[in-house]
Design a protein around this motif. Structure first.
Motif, mmCIF file in Angstrom:
data_model
loop_
_atom_site.group_PDB
_atom_site.id
_atom_site.type_symbol
_atom_site.label_atom_id
_atom_site.label_comp_id
_atom_site.label_asym_id
_atom_site.label_seq_id
_atom_site.Cartn_x
_atom_site.Cartn_y
_atom_site.Cartn_z
ATOM 1 N N SER A 25 0.845 -1.186 0.000
ATOM 2 C CA SER A 25 0.000 0.000 0.000
ATOM 3 C C SER A 25 0.881 1.236 0.000
ATOM 4 C CB SER A 25 -0.927 -0.006 1.216
ATOM 5 O OG SER A 25 -0.174 0.035 2.414
ATOM 6 N N GLY A 26 0.240 2.394 -0.204
ATOM 7 C CA GLY A 26 1.000 3.635 -0.245
ATOM 8 C C GLY A 26 1.244 4.066 -1.676
ATOM 9 N N SER A 27 2.421 4.633 -1.922
ATOM 10 C CA SER A 27 2.760 5.176 -3.241
ATOM 11 C C SER A 27 3.257 4.076 -4.173
ATOM 12 C CB SER A 27 3.825 6.264 -3.092
ATOM 13 O OG SER A 27 3.367 7.291 -2.244
ATOM 14 N N VAL A 28 2.349 3.176 -4.520
ATOM 15 C CA VAL A 28 2.706 2.037 -5.366
ATOM 16 C C VAL A 28 2.425 2.417 -6.814
ATOM 17 C CG1 VAL A 28 2.357 -0.397 -5.826
ATOM 18 C CG2 VAL A 28 2.074 0.477 -3.502
ATOM 19 N N PHE A 29 3.484 2.656 -7.591
ATOM 20 C CA PHE A 29 3.363 3.034 -8.990
ATOM 21 C C PHE A 29 4.164 2.080 -9.847
ATOM 22 C CE2 PHE A 29 1.148 6.898 -8.267
ATOM 23 C CZ PHE A 29 1.648 7.435 -7.099
ATOM 24 N N LYS A 30 3.655 1.796 -11.021
ATOM 25 C CA LYS A 30 4.370 1.043 -12.063
ATOM 26 C C LYS A 30 5.187 -0.095 -11.460
ATOM 27 C CE LYS A 30 4.607 5.005 -15.184
ATOM 28 N NZ LYS A 30 3.444 4.536 -15.965
ATOM 29 N N VAL A 31 4.493 -1.044 -10.888
ATOM 30 C CA VAL A 31 5.160 -2.187 -10.272
ATOM 31 C C VAL A 31 5.747 -3.085 -11.342
ATOM 32 C CG1 VAL A 31 4.838 -4.230 -8.847
ATOM 33 C CG2 VAL A 31 3.652 -2.105 -8.265
ATOM 34 N N ASN A 32 7.021 -3.407 -11.202
ATOM 35 C CA ASN A 32 7.672 -4.356 -12.103
ATOM 36 C C ASN A 32 7.522 -5.788 -11.598
ATOM 37 O OD1 ASN A 32 8.562 -2.417 -13.879
ATOM 38 N ND2 ASN A 32 10.587 -2.256 -12.949
ATOM 39 N N ALA A 33 7.692 -5.945 -10.301
ATOM 40 C CA ALA A 33 7.659 -7.302 -9.757
ATOM 41 C C ALA A 33 7.422 -7.247 -8.251
ATOM 42 C CB ALA A 33 8.973 -8.037 -10.036
ATOM 43 N N MET A 34 6.893 -8.322 -7.738
ATOM 44 C CA MET A 34 6.800 -8.561 -6.301
ATOM 45 C C MET A 34 7.337 -9.951 -6.029
ATOM 46 S SD MET A 34 3.128 -6.935 -5.166
ATOM 47 C CE MET A 34 3.485 -7.117 -3.402
ATOM 48 N N GLY A 35 7.834 -10.132 -4.822
ATOM 49 C CA GLY A 35 8.374 -11.451 -4.525
ATOM 50 C C GLY A 35 8.756 -11.595 -3.069
ATOM 51 N N TRP A 36 9.586 -12.608 -2.825
ATOM 52 C CA TRP A 36 9.985 -12.961 -1.461
ATOM 53 C C TRP A 36 11.488 -13.216 -1.405
ATOM 54 C CZ3 TRP A 36 6.429 -12.793 2.432
ATOM 55 C CH2 TRP A 36 5.092 -12.741 2.052
ATOM 56 N N TYR A 37 12.097 -12.685 -0.363
ATOM 57 C CA TYR A 37 13.465 -12.998 0.005
ATOM 58 C C TYR A 37 13.416 -13.698 1.363
ATOM 59 C CZ TYR A 37 15.595 -9.962 -3.562
ATOM 60 O OH TYR A 37 16.009 -9.398 -4.735
ATOM 61 N N ARG A 38 14.519 -14.320 1.726
ATOM 62 C CA ARG A 38 14.618 -14.897 3.063
ATOM 63 C C ARG A 38 16.038 -14.765 3.579
ATOM 64 N NH1 ARG A 38 13.884 -21.422 1.820
ATOM 65 N NH2 ARG A 38 15.926 -21.750 0.837
ATOM 66 N N GLN A 39 16.146 -14.762 4.903
ATOM 67 C CA GLN A 39 17.456 -14.688 5.535
ATOM 68 C C GLN A 39 17.478 -15.580 6.760
ATOM 69 O OE1 GLN A 39 18.798 -10.727 6.545
ATOM 70 N NE2 GLN A 39 20.935 -11.387 6.562
ATOM 71 N N ALA A 40 18.365 -16.550 6.725
ATOM 72 C CA ALA A 40 18.562 -17.451 7.854
ATOM 73 C C ALA A 40 19.675 -16.888 8.746
ATOM 74 C CB ALA A 40 18.922 -18.840 7.363
ATOM 75 N N PRO A 41 19.714 -17.265 10.015
ATOM 76 C CA PRO A 41 20.758 -16.754 10.917
ATOM 77 C C PRO A 41 22.151 -17.034 10.378
ATOM 78 C CG PRO A 41 19.047 -17.855 12.171
ATOM 79 C CD PRO A 41 18.741 -18.114 10.725
ATOM 80 N N GLY A 42 22.980 -16.002 10.341
ATOM 81 C CA GLY A 42 24.350 -16.157 9.894
ATOM 82 C C GLY A 42 24.527 -16.266 8.400
ATOM 83 N N ARG A 43 23.460 -16.068 7.656
ATOM 84 C CA ARG A 43 23.543 -16.183 6.206
ATOM 85 C C ARG A 43 23.063 -14.896 5.540
ATOM 86 N NH1 ARG A 43 21.637 -21.917 3.949
ATOM 87 N NH2 ARG A 43 22.928 -21.096 2.259
ATOM 88 N N GLN A 44 23.463 -14.711 4.284
ATOM 89 C CA GLN A 44 23.028 -13.543 3.531
ATOM 90 C C GLN A 44 21.579 -13.697 3.095
ATOM 91 O OE1 GLN A 44 25.876 -13.056 0.297
ATOM 92 N NE2 GLN A 44 26.925 -11.465 1.456
#
Length: 119
Positions: A25-44
């Protein structure tokens, strides 16, 4: 400014399923993509999956065939269906959105939702 609200994380035994949801929500303009990242402890932080405005999808090798990303009926919502979960899927999962505003690219991440998979 764009706000991303995630939900659906939790605890599950190995082999189980969870479904993550994200709404922008908010100032959402011309979206190219949406997705998911994840980060485990001690990892990038790593990208898990994304879906483009044209509905193309991409998955990391580690989740391909087990996770499915999809759009919701509501505008700027995205889901991640996670099946056959493994202990190595344990991480904080972050929703991500990418787009343009006045020809300037933007990227935003949500606050994250914890996913814990026990063996």
């Amino acid at each position: 400014q764009v706000q991303l609200v995630e939900s659906g994380g939790g605890w599950v035994q190995a082999g189980g399923s969870l479904r993550l949801s994200c709404a922008a929500s908010g100032s959402v303009f011309k979206v190219n993509a949406m997705g998911w990242y994840r980060q485990a402890p001690g990892r990038q932080r790593e990208r898990v999956a994304y879906i483009t405005s044209g509905d193309s999808t991409d998955y990391s090798d580690s989740v391909n065939g087990r996770f499915t990303i999809s759009r919701g009926d509501a505008k700027n919502t995205v889901f991640l269906q996670m099946n056959s979960l493994k202990p190595e899927d344990t991480a904080v999962y972050y929703c991500w959105i990418s787009g343009y505003r006045d020809l300037t690219p933007y990227d935003y991440w949500g606050q994250g939702t914890q996913v814990t998979v026990s063996s």
